[in-house]
Design a protein around this motif. Structure first.
Motif, PDB file in Angstrom:
ATOM      1  N   ASN A 214       0.802  -1.222   0.000  1.00 19.87           N
ATOM      2  CA  ASN A 214       0.000   0.000   0.000  1.00 19.87           C
ATOM      3  C   ASN A 214       0.835   1.272   0.000  1.00 19.87           C
ATOM      4  OD1 ASN A 214      -2.340  -1.578   0.085  1.00 19.87           O
ATOM      5  ND2 ASN A 214      -2.341  -1.621   2.322  1.00 19.87           N
ATOM      6  N   TRP A 215       1.984   1.254   0.656  1.00 19.08           N
ATOM      7  CA  TRP A 215       2.742   2.497   0.817  1.00 19.08           C
ATOM      8  C   TRP A 215       4.225   2.349   0.501  1.00 19.08           C
ATOM      9  CZ3 TRP A 215       6.429   1.511   4.429  1.00 19.08           C
ATOM     10  CH2 TRP A 215       6.168   0.482   5.334  1.00 19.08           C
ATOM     11  N   GLY A 216       4.634   1.183  -0.012  1.00 19.28           N
ATOM     12  CA  GLY A 216       6.054   0.951  -0.269  1.00 19.28           C
ATOM     13  C   GLY A 216       6.659   1.939  -1.247  1.00 19.28           C
ATOM     14  N   ARG A 217       5.954   2.228  -2.354  1.00 23.34           N
ATOM     15  CA  ARG A 217       6.506   3.144  -3.361  1.00 23.34           C
ATOM     16  C   ARG A 217       6.663   4.546  -2.793  1.00 23.34           C
ATOM     17  NH1 ARG A 217       3.899   2.931  -9.214  1.00 23.34           N
ATOM     18  NH2 ARG A 217       4.753   0.827  -8.909  1.00 23.34           N
ATOM     19  N   ARG A 218       5.687   4.985  -2.001  1.00 22.39           N
ATOM     20  CA  ARG A 218       5.790   6.323  -1.400  1.00 22.39           C
ATOM     21  C   ARG A 218       6.924   6.369  -0.386  1.00 22.39           C
ATOM     22  NH1 ARG A 218       2.677   8.682   2.897  1.00 22.39           N
ATOM     23  NH2 ARG A 218       1.367   6.826   2.893  1.00 22.39           N
ATOM     24  N   CYS A 219       7.107   5.301   0.390  1.00 21.73           N
ATOM     25  CA  CYS A 219       8.175   5.263   1.387  1.00 21.73           C
ATOM     26  C   CYS A 219       9.547   5.327   0.730  1.00 21.73           C
ATOM     27  CB  CYS A 219       8.048   3.996   2.234  1.00 21.73           C
ATOM     28  SG  CYS A 219       9.384   3.741   3.422  1.00 21.73           S
ATOM     29  N   GLU A 220       9.704   4.664  -0.403  1.00 24.39           N
ATOM     30  CA  GLU A 220      11.001   4.587  -1.058  1.00 24.39           C
ATOM     31  C   GLU A 220      11.358   5.837  -1.851  1.00 24.39           C
ATOM     32  OE1 GLU A 220      10.904   1.075  -3.403  1.00 24.39           O
ATOM     33  OE2 GLU A 220      10.603  -0.278  -1.693  1.00 24.39           O
ATOM     34  N   SER A 221      10.453   6.820  -1.888  1.00 23.49           N
ATOM     35  CA  SER A 221      10.725   8.028  -2.668  1.00 23.49           C
ATOM     36  C   SER A 221      11.643   9.007  -1.942  1.00 23.49           C
ATOM     37  CB  SER A 221       9.407   8.729  -3.021  1.00 23.49           C
ATOM     38  OG  SER A 221       8.750   9.180  -1.845  1.00 23.49           O
ATOM     39  N   GLY A 222      11.879   8.786  -0.642  1.00 26.48           N
ATOM     40  CA  GLY A 222      12.739   9.698   0.106  1.00 26.48           C
ATOM     41  C   GLY A 222      12.808   9.293   1.558  1.00 26.48           C
ATOM     42  N   ALA A 223      13.258  10.223   2.404  1.00 25.81           N
ATOM     43  CA  ALA A 223      13.440   9.928   3.821  1.00 25.81           C
ATOM     44  C   ALA A 223      12.133  10.129   4.577  1.00 25.81           C
ATOM     45  CB  ALA A 223      14.518  10.831   4.405  1.00 25.81           C
ATOM     46  N   PRO A 224      11.686   9.136   5.370  1.00 29.26           N
ATOM     47  CA  PRO A 224      10.500   9.345   6.213  1.00 29.26           C
ATOM     48  C   PRO A 224      10.764  10.450   7.237  1.00 29.26           C
ATOM     49  CG  PRO A 224      10.980   6.998   5.992  1.00 29.26           C
ATOM     50  CD  PRO A 224      12.155   7.735   5.427  1.00 29.26           C
ATOM     51  N   ARG A 225      10.009  11.524   7.135  1.00 29.48           N
ATOM     52  CA  ARG A 225      10.147  12.629   8.086  1.00 29.48           C
ATOM     53  C   ARG A 225       9.421  12.331   9.392  1.00 29.48           C
ATOM     54  NH1 ARG A 225       6.674  17.030   8.188  1.00 29.48           N
ATOM     55  NH2 ARG A 225       5.972  16.458   6.098  1.00 29.48           N
ATOM     56  N   PHE A 226       8.389  11.500   9.301  1.00 27.76           N
ATOM     57  CA  PHE A 226       7.576  11.153  10.462  1.00 27.76           C
ATOM     58  C   PHE A 226       6.925   9.804  10.176  1.00 27.76           C
ATOM     59  CE2 PHE A 226       3.311  10.832  12.203  1.00 27.76           C
ATOM     60  CZ  PHE A 226       3.478  11.141  13.542  1.00 27.76           C
ATOM     61  N   PHE A 227       6.861   8.937  11.191  1.00 25.04           N
ATOM     62  CA  PHE A 227       6.081   7.714  11.026  1.00 25.04           C
ATOM     63  C   PHE A 227       5.426   7.351  12.352  1.00 25.04           C
ATOM     64  CE2 PHE A 227      10.365   6.112  12.008  1.00 25.04           C
ATOM     65  CZ  PHE A 227      10.116   5.171  13.001  1.00 25.04           C
ATOM     66  N   ARG A 228       4.336   6.618  12.241  1.00 26.76           N
ATOM     67  CA  ARG A 228       3.527   6.242  13.400  1.00 26.76           C
ATOM     68  C   ARG A 228       3.232   4.752  13.343  1.00 26.76           C
ATOM     69  NH1 ARG A 228      -1.486   4.898  13.538  1.00 26.76           N
ATOM     70  NH2 ARG A 228      -1.799   5.653  11.399  1.00 26.76           N
ATOM     71  N   ILE A 229       3.410   4.076  14.482  1.00 25.89           N
ATOM     72  CA  ILE A 229       3.032   2.673  14.628  1.00 25.89           C
ATOM     73  C   ILE A 229       2.179   2.569  15.882  1.00 25.89           C
ATOM     74  CG2 ILE A 229       3.815   0.295  14.861  1.00 25.89           C
ATOM     75  CD1 ILE A 229       6.456   1.093  13.629  1.00 25.89           C
ATOM     76  N   GLY A 230       0.913   2.237  15.709  1.00 28.86           N
ATOM     77  CA  GLY A 230       0.014   2.223  16.857  1.00 28.86           C
ATOM     78  C   GLY A 230      -0.087   3.612  17.466  1.00 28.86           C
ATOM     79  N   ARG A 231       0.112   3.706  18.784  1.00 33.24           N
ATOM     80  CA  ARG A 231       0.092   4.991  19.473  1.00 33.24           C
ATOM     81  C   ARG A 231       1.495   5.546  19.677  1.00 33.24           C
ATOM     82  NH1 ARG A 231      -4.746   6.545  21.450  1.00 33.24           N
ATOM     83  NH2 ARG A 231      -3.683   8.108  22.723  1.00 33.24           N
TER      84      ARG A 231
END
Length: 360
Positions: A214-231
């Motif tokens: 679902n989000w692999g292509r968007r993730c690989e486009s650059g550096a994750p500035r923010f991510f969330r897992i659960g809370r």
């Protein structure tokens, strides 16, 4: 060899006693000119030859009386066993858990020790280090991964070992989670980083027990500035490109970190901090000279539990562990037990102190 005369004697039909003696002699030798009867050899079926499995001896590091077993990885990372320099991008994230407001406001004047996630990633190797005391896993724990191999190698308080595909979330929670805790991210597109991101995104997907579809292509486009897992959420605070020796990023059990302390029940705050927590319902008619109360907590739930009192995380308990907190005031507190990614194990209730809390 039996003489010919004995054979002739047998042909002349001697008396019974003589025949018995002759039979005994014939059983030992054969008549001249006769070939002895050979026993037929049995035909055996041999299995096809196969290589025997090789089991490497378990390494053990000892610090004081504590044993820290390191189990060999499935294969040795020979490609990264050199001092040749390789380009690495280091990302540092500030990590925190958002506790439900129903658990209380916490201590406004007290800031818990920050948690940092350090990610060193090349085109085909990644090493992730959990820095700080408030993680569900011991501070200093590591995750090592490489491209082309679906498994990971981890170091924590129990030593070093391989974990299979999709088991990273279970390693972090201390037990298989009931499902994906939920995942989201924001990415700053940087074309120069795209070749370094696939392994980083794979780590995030396995840690969050999420799918890359679902989000692999968007993730690989650059550096994750923010991510969330659960809370839990992580915010990028630093990005440093650098060159380091290849062996620093090896993905096997060799060159391990310093032995980590294995404590099934970790108390995260000092007793004087617990004394400052004000109960939601203070006890009445308590003498000022009364000693601080104690709270016994036992984790009978499956996996790790985070203990939060009045909005302040005070302890991390492994499955089956217990702890006695000292320094709390007499009264009723809002106490919650959470999973490693912040999901509530049960509805927060008011608990009387002194007393006990059983997490199930």
């Amino acid at each position: 060899m039996l003489p010919r005369g004995l054979c002739a004697f047998w042909s002349a039909r001697p008396k019974p006693l003589a025949r018995i003696i002759a039979l005994a002699l014939i059983g030992l030798v054969a008549c001249e000119g006769e070939e002895p009867r050979r026993q037929r050899a049995m035909d055996f079926e041999f299995p096809e030859e196969s290589e025997s499995p090789v089991y490497l001896a378990e390494e053990t590091l000892t610090e004081g009386r504590q044993e820290w077993p390191i189990r060999p990885a499935v294969s040795i990372d020979t490609d990264y066993d050199s001092s040749e320099l390789v380009t690495v991008h280091r990302f540092v994230y500030r990590h925190r858990t958002r506790f439900p407001p129903i658990l209380g406001p916490g201590l406004p004047s007290f800031a818990q020790a920050p948690k940092e996630l350090r990610v060193d990633v090349s085109k085909d190797r990644i090493r992730v280090t959990f820095l700080g005391p408030d993680w569900p896993v011991p501070g200093g724990s590591e995750v090592r991964m490489q491209a082309g191999r679906p498994s990971a190698y981890v170091f924590d308080g129990e030593g070093g070992r391989s974990v299979g595909v999709g088991q990273l979330a279970a390693w972090y929670e201390g037990a298989p989670p009931p499902g994906s805790p939920g995942f989201g991210l924001r990415v700053d597109e940087e074309p120069g980083l795209q070749e370094h991101m696939p392994l980083f995104c794979r780590f995030l997907a396995e840690w969050a027990r999420a799918s890359l579809d679902n989000w692999g292509r968007r993730c690989e486009s650059g550096a994750p500035r923010f991510f969330r897992i659960g809370r839990t959420q992580a915010t990028l605070t630093a990005h440093v490109p650098m060159k380091i020796p290849r062996r620093y990023l090896r993905a096997d059990h060799l060159d391990p970190p310093e032995p980590l302390l294995h404590d099934p029940a970790r108390v995260l705050v000092e007793e004087e901090i617990l004394e400052r927590l004000v109960p939601t319902v203070p006890a009445e008619d308590v003498d000022e000279e009364t000693l601080p109360a104690t709270l016994y907590i036992e984790n009978r739930a499956r996996g790790r539990s985070l203990v939060v009192i009045e909005g302040l995380q005070v302890a991390v308990l492994e499955e089956g562990a217990s702890v006695t907190l000292r320094g709390l005031q007499h009264g009723r507190y809002r106490i919650g037990a959470l999973r490693a990614f912040g999901a509530r194990r049960s509805i927060p209730l008011m608990h009387r102190v002194p007393g006990e809390l059983i997490i199930e």
